[in-house]
Enzyme design. Structure first.
Site, PDB file in Angstrom:
ATOM      1  N   ARG A 148      11.431  -0.912  10.774  1.00  0.00           N
ATOM      2  CA  ARG A 148      10.348  -0.629  11.724  1.00  0.00           C
ATOM      3  C   ARG A 148      10.428  -1.577  12.908  1.00  0.00           C
ATOM      4  O   ARG A 148      10.706  -2.763  12.721  1.00  0.00           O
ATOM      5  CB  ARG A 148       8.997  -0.779  11.026  1.00  0.00           C
ATOM      6  N   LYS A 204       0.835  -1.210   0.000  1.00  0.00           N
ATOM      7  CA  LYS A 204       0.000   0.000   0.000  1.00  0.00           C
ATOM      8  C   LYS A 204       0.872   1.264   0.000  1.00  0.00           C
ATOM      9  O   LYS A 204       0.627   2.186  -0.763  1.00  0.00           O
ATOM     10  CB  LYS A 204      -0.924   0.030   1.238  1.00  0.00           C
ATOM     11  N   ARG A 213      12.077  -6.112   4.999  1.00  0.00           N
ATOM     12  CA  ARG A 213      12.066  -4.748   4.446  1.00  0.00           C
ATOM     13  C   ARG A 213      12.750  -3.721   5.341  1.00  0.00           C
ATOM     14  O   ARG A 213      12.779  -3.853   6.555  1.00  0.00           O
ATOM     15  CB  ARG A 213      10.635  -4.319   4.103  1.00  0.00           C
ATOM     16  N   ARG A 268      -0.200  -8.925  13.608  1.00  0.00           N
ATOM     17  CA  ARG A 268      -0.735  -7.930  12.668  1.00  0.00           C
ATOM     18  C   ARG A 268      -1.621  -8.608  11.618  1.00  0.00           C
ATOM     19  O   ARG A 268      -2.645  -8.061  11.210  1.00  0.00           O
ATOM     20  CB  ARG A 268       0.419  -7.151  12.018  1.00  0.00           C
ATOM     21  N   ARG A 280      -9.445   0.708   9.316  1.00  0.00           N
ATOM     22  CA  ARG A 280      -9.008  -0.653   9.618  1.00  0.00           C
ATOM     23  C   ARG A 280     -10.056  -1.431  10.394  1.00  0.00           C
ATOM     24  O   ARG A 280      -9.821  -2.594  10.744  1.00  0.00           O
ATOM     25  CB  ARG A 280      -7.728  -0.590  10.453  1.00  0.00           C
TER      26      ARG A 280
END
Ligand code: AMP
Length: 214
Positions: free
Chosen positions: A161, A13, A127, A172, A88
């Protein structure tokens, strides 16, 4: 044009939102980025959110609805915005509808980025970004051309992160399936939901999104 990019963590996203910012002059509104900025600045709100984010759970609806409500009043949102990571929950989707109506704004499209769960953990845990310009990289799929040097700005500091680790990713994904996936029928029932193949390569996903937006 105002749109929502919807999909699990790691669906791409943020990457696609940044591309739309460049191609269409829209602004990316990422509640995750806003919350991370609050955590970084050690504000009261940031302190409240940090433990929840580190556990991979969702912060309260009231908190994110308040943040987004203030943000969409800013002048840069007049050129169109891309909601990334909001709404969400169904309660957030309902609050968004109310907010937009009150402000005389409309929602033009809700684009779901479909990605298999199995691919997400590998995408997320590998990532990282350039600490200077924010360019995204991945341990396996996208390394800088010269190790340790950002392709885009030459920066040498990189960051990951705090919540991009294997344990938190599981929570998550659970939160996505239990609390966020129910908003898919919410928008489908209103005839607004469009899907793209988030498993395709980045450029192909961009093409599919551009096609939906017309
Ligand atoms: P993201 O960067 O979108 O993956 O968000 C990182 C974390 O911020 C999430 O795991 C949640 O803890 C929190 N968060 C971001 N957006 C929302 C939202 N709309 N509702 C509740 N929590 C959120």
């Amino acid at each position: 044009m105002n749109i929502i990019l919807l999909g699990p963590p790691g669906a791409g996203k943020g990457t696609q939102a940044k591309r739309l910012e460049e191609s269409r002059g829209m602004v990316q509104l990422s509640t995750g980025d806003m919350l991370r900025a609050e955590v970084q600045s050690e504000s009261t709100l940031g302190k409240e959110a940090k433990a929840v984010m580190d556990a991979g759970k969702l912060v309260s609806d009231a908190l994110v609805i308040g943040i987004i409500g203030n943000r969409i009043d800013q002048p840069d949102c007049k050129n169109g915005f891309i909601l990334d990571g909001f709404p969400r929950t169904v309660a957030q989707a309902e609050a968004l509808d109310g907010m937009l109506e009150e402000k005389g704004m409309t929602l033009d499209a809700v684009i779901e980025m479909k990605v298999d769960d199995a691919a997400l953990t590998e995408r997320i845990t590998g990532r990282y970004t350039c600490g200077t310009c924010g360019q995204g990289y991945h341990d396996t799929f996208h390394k800088p051309a010269k190790a340790g040097i950002c392709d885009k700005c030459g920066g040498t500091e990189f960051k990951r992160r705090a919540d991009d680790n294997a344990e938190t990713v599981t929570s998550r994904l659970e939160a996505y399936h239990a609390q966020t996936a129910p908003i898919l029928p919410y928008y489908a029932d209103r005839g607004m939901l469009k899907s793209v193949d988030g498993m395709a390569d980045m450029d192909e996903v961009t093409r599919q999104i551009e096609k939906v937006l017309g």
